[in-house]
Motif scaffolding. Sequence first.
Motif, PDB file in Angstrom:
ATOM      1  N   ASN A 113      15.555  19.617 -53.351  1.00 38.46           N
ATOM      2  CA  ASN A 113      15.728  20.439 -51.909  1.00 38.46           C
ATOM      3  C   ASN A 113      15.479  19.090 -50.816  1.00 38.46           C
ATOM      4  OD1 ASN A 113      16.202  22.923 -52.572  1.00 38.46           O
ATOM      5  ND2 ASN A 113      14.094  23.655 -53.108  1.00 38.46           N
ATOM      6  N   LEU A 114      14.697  18.173 -50.989  1.00 37.67           N
ATOM      7  CA  LEU A 114      14.309  17.087 -50.265  1.00 37.67           C
ATOM      8  C   LEU A 114      15.661  16.110 -50.216  1.00 37.67           C
ATOM      9  CD1 LEU A 114      10.669  15.836 -51.178  1.00 37.67           C
ATOM     10  CD2 LEU A 114      11.373  17.295 -49.054  1.00 37.67           C
ATOM     11  N   LEU A 115      16.253  16.014 -51.080  1.00 35.74           N
ATOM     12  CA  LEU A 115      17.342  15.188 -51.280  1.00 35.74           C
ATOM     13  C   LEU A 115      18.654  15.762 -50.599  1.00 35.74           C
ATOM     14  CD1 LEU A 115      19.237  12.792 -52.191  1.00 35.74           C
ATOM     15  CD2 LEU A 115      19.661  14.027 -54.512  1.00 35.74           C
ATOM     16  N   ARG A 116      18.876  17.059 -50.546  1.00 38.16           N
ATOM     17  CA  ARG A 116      19.853  17.748 -49.924  1.00 38.16           C
ATOM     18  C   ARG A 116      19.650  17.725 -48.650  1.00 38.16           C
ATOM     19  NH1 ARG A 116      21.434  24.458 -50.139  1.00 38.16           N
ATOM     20  NH2 ARG A 116      23.525  24.244 -49.542  1.00 38.16           N
ATOM     21  N   ARG A 117      18.432  17.849 -48.282  1.00 36.26           N
ATOM     22  CA  ARG A 117      18.110  17.977 -46.649  1.00 36.26           C
ATOM     23  C   ARG A 117      18.670  16.608 -45.965  1.00 36.26           C
ATOM     24  NH1 ARG A 117      14.050  15.992 -43.324  1.00 36.26           N
ATOM     25  NH2 ARG A 117      12.727  15.302 -45.305  1.00 36.26           N
ATOM     26  N   CYS A 118      18.176  15.592 -46.726  1.00 39.88           N
ATOM     27  CA  CYS A 118      18.338  14.255 -46.434  1.00 39.88           C
ATOM     28  C   CYS A 118      20.029  13.891 -46.264  1.00 39.88           C
ATOM     29  CB  CYS A 118      17.935  13.282 -47.214  1.00 39.88           C
ATOM     30  SG  CYS A 118      15.953  13.117 -46.844  1.00 39.88           S
ATOM     31  N   LEU A 119      20.638  14.482 -47.279  1.00 40.92           N
ATOM     32  CA  LEU A 119      22.207  14.526 -47.212  1.00 40.92           C
ATOM     33  C   LEU A 119      22.767  15.197 -46.066  1.00 40.92           C
ATOM     34  CD1 LEU A 119      22.629  15.035 -51.200  1.00 40.92           C
ATOM     35  CD2 LEU A 119      23.147  12.682 -49.766  1.00 40.92           C
ATOM     36  N   GLN A 120      22.149  16.232 -45.775  1.00 39.93           N
ATOM     37  CA  GLN A 120      22.745  17.242 -44.779  1.00 39.93           C
ATOM     38  C   GLN A 120      22.512  16.550 -43.398  1.00 39.93           C
ATOM     39  OE1 GLN A 120      20.467  20.660 -45.323  1.00 39.93           O
ATOM     40  NE2 GLN A 120      22.432  21.700 -46.369  1.00 39.93           N
ATOM     41  N   LEU A 121      21.410  15.446 -43.087  1.00 38.15           N
ATOM     42  CA  LEU A 121      21.451  14.850 -41.962  1.00 38.15           C
ATOM     43  C   LEU A 121      22.048  13.407 -41.886  1.00 38.15           C
ATOM     44  CD1 LEU A 121      17.473  15.195 -41.924  1.00 38.15           C
ATOM     45  CD2 LEU A 121      18.887  16.772 -40.541  1.00 38.15           C
ATOM     46  N   GLU A 122      22.731  13.194 -42.942  1.00 32.60           N
ATOM     47  CA  GLU A 122      23.434  11.909 -42.934  1.00 32.60           C
ATOM     48  C   GLU A 122      25.007  12.163 -42.247  1.00 32.60           C
ATOM     49  OE1 GLU A 122      23.067   8.796 -46.335  1.00 32.60           O
ATOM     50  OE2 GLU A 122      24.122  10.448 -46.983  1.00 32.60           O
ATOM     51  N   THR A 383       9.848   8.556 -49.561  1.00 28.11           N
ATOM     52  CA  THR A 383      11.313   8.136 -48.919  1.00 28.11           C
ATOM     53  C   THR A 383      12.068   9.334 -48.299  1.00 28.11           C
ATOM     54  OG1 THR A 383      12.432   7.658 -50.851  1.00 28.11           O
ATOM     55  CG2 THR A 383      11.284   6.007 -49.954  1.00 28.11           C
ATOM     56  N   LEU A 384      12.009  10.374 -49.371  1.00 31.74           N
ATOM     57  CA  LEU A 384      12.670  11.759 -48.832  1.00 31.74           C
ATOM     58  C   LEU A 384      12.532  12.361 -47.720  1.00 31.74           C
ATOM     59  CD1 LEU A 384      13.904  12.634 -52.485  1.00 31.74           C
ATOM     60  CD2 LEU A 384      15.450  11.975 -50.996  1.00 31.74           C
ATOM     61  N   ARG A 385      10.966  12.546 -47.909  1.00 34.12           N
ATOM     62  CA  ARG A 385      10.396  13.203 -46.682  1.00 34.12           C
ATOM     63  C   ARG A 385      10.316  12.390 -45.312  1.00 34.12           C
ATOM     64  NH1 ARG A 385       8.065  17.484 -48.493  1.00 34.12           N
ATOM     65  NH2 ARG A 385       6.954  17.854 -50.562  1.00 34.12           N
ATOM     66  N   ASP A 386      10.260  11.325 -45.622  1.00 37.72           N
ATOM     67  CA  ASP A 386      10.461  10.280 -44.366  1.00 37.72           C
ATOM     68  C   ASP A 386      12.051  10.168 -43.795  1.00 37.72           C
ATOM     69  OD1 ASP A 386       7.791  10.179 -44.280  1.00 37.72           O
ATOM     70  OD2 ASP A 386       7.671   8.321 -45.077  1.00 37.72           O
ATOM     71  N   ASN A 387      12.590  10.651 -44.728  1.00 40.96           N
ATOM     72  CA  ASN A 387      14.264  10.242 -44.538  1.00 40.96           C
ATOM     73  C   ASN A 387      14.428   8.969 -44.415  1.00 40.96           C
ATOM     74  OD1 ASN A 387      16.890  10.645 -44.354  1.00 40.96           O
ATOM     75  ND2 ASN A 387      16.913  11.363 -42.185  1.00 40.96           N
ATOM     76  N   ASN A 388      13.802   7.891 -44.890  1.00 45.16           N
ATOM     77  CA  ASN A 388      13.711   6.722 -44.826  1.00 45.16           C
ATOM     78  C   ASN A 388      13.668   5.706 -46.100  1.00 45.16           C
ATOM     79  OD1 ASN A 388      13.571   4.091 -43.517  1.00 45.16           O
ATOM     80  ND2 ASN A 388      11.608   4.111 -43.031  1.00 45.16           N
ATOM     81  N   GLY A 389      14.757   5.088 -46.234  1.00 47.02           N
ATOM     82  CA  GLY A 389      14.715   4.171 -47.465  1.00 47.02           C
ATOM     83  C   GLY A 389      15.206   4.748 -48.905  1.00 47.02           C
ATOM     84  N   TRP A 390      15.514   5.971 -48.750  1.00 45.64           N
ATOM     85  CA  TRP A 390      15.684   6.885 -49.992  1.00 45.64           C
ATOM     86  C   TRP A 390      17.118   6.340 -50.757  1.00 45.64           C
ATOM     87  CZ3 TRP A 390      19.934   9.563 -50.496  1.00 45.64           C
ATOM     88  CH2 TRP A 390      20.657  10.082 -48.924  1.00 45.64           C
ATOM     89  N   GLN A 391      18.096   5.988 -49.747  1.00 43.12           N
ATOM     90  CA  GLN A 391      19.054   5.451 -50.285  1.00 43.12           C
ATOM     91  C   GLN A 391      19.231   4.338 -51.193  1.00 43.12           C
ATOM     92  OE1 GLN A 391      18.494   5.866 -47.178  1.00 43.12           O
ATOM     93  NE2 GLN A 391      19.888   7.102 -45.806  1.00 43.12           N
TER      94      GLN A 391
END
Length: 436
Positions: A113-122, A383-391
């Motif tokens: 769910n965290l990964l999906r949220r980050c992908l949606q914000l991309e 990194t997923l919660r912060d949406n920073n560096g997870w890539q």
Amino acid sequence: MMFSVCPFCQCNVLPAELEWHANNHFLEDDFEKDMQLARQISLELPTSRLKDAPAYLEQPSGGFSGGSSEISKSTFNENHLGLREVLLQERISCLVGLQTKSTFYRVEGGIMNLLRRCLQLENRKCISVISGYIDHYQSVESEDYGWGCGWRNIQMLSSHLLMQRKEARDVLFGGSEFVPDIPSLQRWLEIAWERGFDVPGSNSFNKEVYGSKKWIGTTECAALFRSFGLRARVVDFDSLPSSSPSTSYTSWKHGKHSNPGYFRCKMIEKQVYGPMDKFLQRSQSEKNSSIQDHDSSYKGENISGDQVLMEWIWNYFTHEASCRLDDLQDAFISQKTPLYFQHDGHSRTVVGIQMQKSVKGPEERYSLLILDPGQRTRDLEKTLRDNNGWQKLIKRGIHTLKKPQYQLCYVDPGVSYEEWEDLKTIHSEYIRFYKR
């Protein structure tokens, strides 16, 4: 990991399994006595009573010759196999009760769910397709660091199956409804081997893996899941040297199952077997005798070998999406299982794939979305919660695919006991591709 020493065979076993392990020695010691008793009973029982006897004592038609009271060799062998099955079922019952639930760091809300949220914000110019629920299992330095990645990937696939598929939850690990730890999984694999799954692979391990640090791979993963009636499949990607003829790729497919794509292929059955990276050791003579080159292309474009792998994974995850790509959500949830992703020296779990819609050429079109057992779960969560560096931890582009061979394992829906015997032999979808 603490072990106790068996007083009979001096093997290292988990303290919780010591009593069960020791009792098995007595079962083995009594085996010949039990066989003698089975033989005696089968000789003494009249035909009418044999009809009501247990399966391992039943007399098959034609078991006696010319009215002789001596039991035939075939009857004795069948009784022998029947008694072995009884002992095997006893082992399985003990394992169901003694297996241990694996510990892991649980991400609140779920890592997917965290990964999906980050992908949606991309960037809106990207389309991502991911699997549903998955727990991340990391290698632990004091337990399995350096050799346990295969087992951790099995645990990740198991977490998905237990959560997403009821038919799998009912049969996996004796219906325990949890993911076992590595020693318990090793026991389950040995039982799969004893039942006749992946015989060549089991022989390469001498049919023993419990308590060892032996590396495993996709075929062991497939054998384990198949022993529960699940339709685990294996796919091989194999490349030729860059000096090979300038063709794009050739695909070999086995059986009724095939994934959507643009493959033009020759159908050849391929059998694969463990241990990990066994597929890397096929002789050149074997390859030359079974492989033919075919010119092929993707939508009129000549594509690189690594792109073939990306295209296959994209088609795999988007198979059920009958709509046009433009109609897909920015982060679409696929019904497919994650992919056990094996290459020389390591294995990971592919949980999805991302496509850049704005890119015209094929080279940088896709990025794999990967959960690596070598990564710390807490780092992934932060990194997923912060949406920073997870890539950097999860995304892998085509430029990272530098290995000459890759192997995948996935699980098709359903449980099939009708295919039980066929599932014991593991065949692969074999895809030849070429490095530029």
